[in-house]
Motif scaffolding. Structure first.
Motif, PDB file in Angstrom:
ATOM      1  N   GLY A 205       9.068  25.421 -29.726  1.00 43.20           N
ATOM      2  CA  GLY A 205       8.493  24.263 -29.024  1.00 43.20           C
ATOM      3  C   GLY A 205       7.566  23.416 -29.878  1.00 43.20           C
ATOM      4  O   GLY A 205       7.392  22.236 -29.612  1.00 43.20           O
ATOM      5  N   GLY A 206       6.978  23.999 -30.923  1.00 45.92           N
ATOM      6  CA  GLY A 206       6.031  23.246 -31.754  1.00 45.92           C
ATOM      7  C   GLY A 206       6.678  22.534 -32.919  1.00 45.92           C
ATOM      8  O   GLY A 206       5.984  21.849 -33.680  1.00 45.92           O
ATOM      9  N   ILE A 207       8.004  22.650 -33.081  1.00 45.23           N
ATOM     10  CA  ILE A 207       8.644  22.099 -34.280  1.00 45.23           C
ATOM     11  C   ILE A 207      10.027  21.488 -34.006  1.00 45.23           C
ATOM     12  O   ILE A 207      10.497  20.650 -34.791  1.00 45.23           O
ATOM     13  N   ALA A 208      10.664  21.862 -32.895  1.00 42.90           N
ATOM     14  CA  ALA A 208      12.079  21.508 -32.705  1.00 42.90           C
ATOM     15  C   ALA A 208      12.319  20.011 -32.540  1.00 42.90           C
ATOM     16  O   ALA A 208      13.325  19.477 -33.026  1.00 42.90           O
ATOM     17  N   GLY A 234       7.135  11.075 -27.860  1.00 44.03           N
ATOM     18  CA  GLY A 234       5.885  10.794 -28.564  1.00 44.03           C
ATOM     19  C   GLY A 234       5.914  11.170 -30.035  1.00 44.03           C
ATOM     20  O   GLY A 234       5.061  10.735 -30.792  1.00 44.03           O
ATOM     21  N   GLU A 235       6.880  12.004 -30.452  1.00 44.22           N
ATOM     22  CA  GLU A 235       7.097  12.228 -31.893  1.00 44.22           C
ATOM     23  C   GLU A 235       7.935  11.046 -32.365  1.00 44.22           C
ATOM     24  O   GLU A 235       8.973  10.761 -31.769  1.00 44.22           O
ATOM     25  N   ILE A 236       7.483  10.392 -33.427  1.00 43.39           N
ATOM     26  CA  ILE A 236       8.169   9.162 -33.837  1.00 43.39           C
ATOM     27  C   ILE A 236       8.603   9.240 -35.283  1.00 43.39           C
ATOM     28  O   ILE A 236       7.871   9.758 -36.136  1.00 43.39           O
ATOM     29  N   THR A 275       1.627  13.874 -32.755  1.00 41.43           N
ATOM     30  CA  THR A 275       0.284  14.180 -32.230  1.00 41.43           C
ATOM     31  C   THR A 275       0.324  15.470 -31.419  1.00 41.43           C
ATOM     32  O   THR A 275       1.241  15.678 -30.629  1.00 41.43           O
ATOM     33  N   SER A 276      -0.639  16.347 -31.646  1.00 33.68           N
ATOM     34  CA  SER A 276      -0.823  17.507 -30.780  1.00 33.68           C
ATOM     35  C   SER A 276      -2.214  17.407 -30.169  1.00 33.68           C
ATOM     36  O   SER A 276      -3.161  16.997 -30.844  1.00 33.68           O
ATOM     37  N   GLY A 277      -2.327  17.796 -28.908  1.00 34.09           N
ATOM     38  CA  GLY A 277      -3.631  17.639 -28.288  1.00 34.09           C
ATOM     39  C   GLY A 277      -3.816  18.521 -27.079  1.00 34.09           C
ATOM     40  O   GLY A 277      -2.903  19.232 -26.668  1.00 34.09           O
ATOM     41  N   ALA A 319       5.579  16.786 -39.835  1.00 41.70           N
ATOM     42  CA  ALA A 319       4.532  16.209 -38.981  1.00 41.70           C
ATOM     43  C   ALA A 319       4.367  17.043 -37.711  1.00 41.70           C
ATOM     44  O   ALA A 319       3.241  17.317 -37.276  1.00 41.70           O
ATOM     45  N   ASP A 320       5.486  17.476 -37.125  1.00 46.49           N
ATOM     46  CA  ASP A 320       5.442  18.235 -35.872  1.00 46.49           C
ATOM     47  C   ASP A 320       4.780  19.601 -36.083  1.00 46.49           C
ATOM     48  O   ASP A 320       3.826  19.979 -35.376  1.00 46.49           O
ATOM     49  N   ALA A 321       5.258  20.343 -37.085  1.00 44.60           N
ATOM     50  CA  ALA A 321       4.693  21.684 -37.321  1.00 44.60           C
ATOM     51  C   ALA A 321       3.221  21.581 -37.701  1.00 44.60           C
ATOM     52  O   ALA A 321       2.388  22.355 -37.211  1.00 44.60           O
ATOM     53  N   LEU A 322       2.896  20.612 -38.548  1.00 46.86           N
ATOM     54  CA  LEU A 322       1.501  20.522 -39.007  1.00 46.86           C
ATOM     55  C   LEU A 322       0.566  20.073 -37.892  1.00 46.86           C
ATOM     56  O   LEU A 322      -0.575  20.538 -37.823  1.00 46.86           O
ATOM     57  N   SER A 323       1.007  19.180 -37.023  1.00 47.22           N
ATOM     58  CA  SER A 323       0.068  18.739 -35.978  1.00 47.22           C
ATOM     59  C   SER A 323      -0.283  19.924 -35.079  1.00 47.22           C
ATOM     60  O   SER A 323      -1.445  20.100 -34.693  1.00 47.22           O
ATOM     61  N   THR A 324       0.698  20.775 -34.778  1.00 49.50           N
ATOM     62  CA  THR A 324       0.411  21.969 -33.973  1.00 49.50           C
ATOM     63  C   THR A 324      -0.519  22.915 -34.746  1.00 49.50           C
ATOM     64  O   THR A 324      -1.519  23.408 -34.209  1.00 49.50           O
ATOM     65  N   ALA A 325      -0.193  23.146 -36.011  1.00 52.05           N
ATOM     66  CA  ALA A 325      -0.989  24.082 -36.827  1.00 52.05           C
ATOM     67  C   ALA A 325      -2.417  23.576 -37.013  1.00 52.05           C
ATOM     68  O   ALA A 325      -3.384  24.352 -36.915  1.00 52.05           O
TER      69      ALA A 325
END
Ligand code: AMP
Ligand code: MG
Length: 392
Positions: A205-208, A234-236, A275-277, A319-325
């Motif tokens: 869920g944090g990277i797919a 929202g992931e662009i 963005t992760s929040g 971007a996806d994996a790093l925003s979660t991490a």
């Protein structure tokens, strides 16, 4: 996968969209699978690309519901019939990934792998292998802040199937014992995966969504498209420019607590934004807010004054994996992972009393990166060996 079961409110919006597009039509059907295969992502040959004609302004846009959120793809090409066929290919590609990776369907490939936890190795498909290798590389780089084996903790807190609740300390301890990226064994010669501990659950869920975007961008490039905008909940990923010229796309980071307001604008070209929040998915209990991003170390939702972290990077997977991490790590520990020299930009928004502030450790605004445009949309395979991993 720990996808949201509801439609998410995107964090980012696009400011310089033109109006000369076909109206978006939600499209959830299948079809054109053969076309996806023919486009060559799975190594089956590439169609003859039709390069975009300079100065053409014809845009084609479609929106689908997939992976529990909206995917909108908008491409510029003079031949709209051709563009439509490419977009059919994009949705088939993403739906194929969704079918493999979903945690909501017992017939998915991921479900089969999770069911095998504690047992012998299982051969996996190329996309699942590729994504897992990348996910584990980000786990190593973030020292486990990003952990694709987080599933048991996600389940214990009810973020997968509900009800959302604060579990007992014993339940958290039991879940934590089944979490840990070093408990995943890869054998690259056979392309098999072994989850060494019974009850392990991989959760992408944090990277797919980022990974799906990168594969979609690859497909668009192979089809000869240069300018496109892809927004996945929202992931662009912003490819090329909005008019085929030099002006980049202008995106906006929304105000975390006032979605109608823009916090910051950012120019983006051939880069991804994620963005992760704490405000995407959460629940309240006993007056406290519990967010869906979980610390693999404590087994609990991350406790932080960070409200959101936005990452801009050359690939959407990154971007996806790093925003979660980074949300797990916080601005201090994350400093070593970001920087203009690595083309990784970050915007931290923190709660300070009743106000929101930007953390000075933000690396912002994003600048064009050296090989941008020609670089592959997915980052190259990580340097550190990610295959043939044995648990420590
Ligand atoms: P994102 O919205 O991209 O930050 O991803 C959040 C989702 O990633 C959650 O809903 C979980 O499915 C999963 N997740 C939560 N915590 C972690 C973590 N520490 N590492 C990897 N994935 C996580
Ligand atoms: Mg993420």
């Amino acid at each position: 996968m720990g996808y949201a079961s509801c439609i998410l409110h995107p964090y980012l919006q696009v400011l310089n969209l033109r109006r000369d597009v076909k109206p978006a039509r939600p499209h959830v059907g299948h079809g054109w699978t053969a076309f996806v295969l023919a486009v060559g992502l799975w190594g089956m040959g590439v169609p003859v690309p039709r390069p975009p004609v300079a100065g053409t302004d014809r845009w084609t846009q479609r929106t689908w519901v997939v992976m529990g959120t909206y995917l909108t793809v908008r491409v510029r090409h003079p031949d709209s019939a051709y563009a439509e066929r490419i977009l059919d290919g994009v949705i088939d590609l993403v739906q194929d990934l969704d079918r493999r990776l979903t945690l909501y369907d017992p017939s998915s490939e991921l479900w089969a792998l999770n069911r095998q936890a504690g047992g012998p190795p299982l051969p996996v498909s190329e996309p699942l292998w590729d994504l897992l290798e990348r996910a584990l590389a980000y786990s190593r780089e973030t020292q486990g802040a990003f952990d694709v084996t987080i599933g048991p903790i996600v389940q214990t807190w009810g973020f997968l199937e509900g009800p959302r609740r604060v579990p007992s300390d014993e339940a958290i301890a039991r879940a934590r014992a089944r979490v840990g990226y070093t408990k995943v064994e890869l054998d690259s010669s056979r392309r098999t995966v072994r989850l060494t501990t019974p009850g392990m659950v991989l959760d992408f869920g944090g990277i797919a969504k980022g990974y799906a975007l990168d594969r979609a961008v690859e497909l668009l490039r192979q089809a000869g498209l240069r300018d496109a905008l892809l927004n996945f909940g929202g992931e662009i990923y912003a490819m090329g420019t909005p008019d085929g010229g030099d002006r980049p796309w202008t995106l906006a980071v929304r105000h975390p607590r006032r979605p109608d307001r823009v916090w910051r604008e950012l120019p983006v070209r051939d880069m991804a934004v994620s963005t992760s929040g704490d405000y995407e998915r959460f629940f309240f209990q006993g007056g406290r807010r519990y967010s869906h991003i979980l610390s693999p170390w404590t087994g609990r939702p991350v406790e932080t004054d960070v409200v959101s972290v936005t990452v801009v990077a050359p690939s959407a997977t990154e971007a996806d994996a790093l925003s979660t991490a980074l949300f797990v790590m916080g601005p201090e520990r994350a400093q070593a992972l970001v920087g203009a020299d690595r083309c990784r930009y970050v915007l931290w928004i923190r709660q300070q009393g009743r106000h929101l502030i930007e953390d000075p450790r933000s690396v912002w605004p994003p600048r064009p990166c050296p090989s941008q445009g020609s670089r592959p949309s997915r980052t190259p395979k990580p340097n550190n060996p990610s295959s043939d991993i044995r648990p420590q």
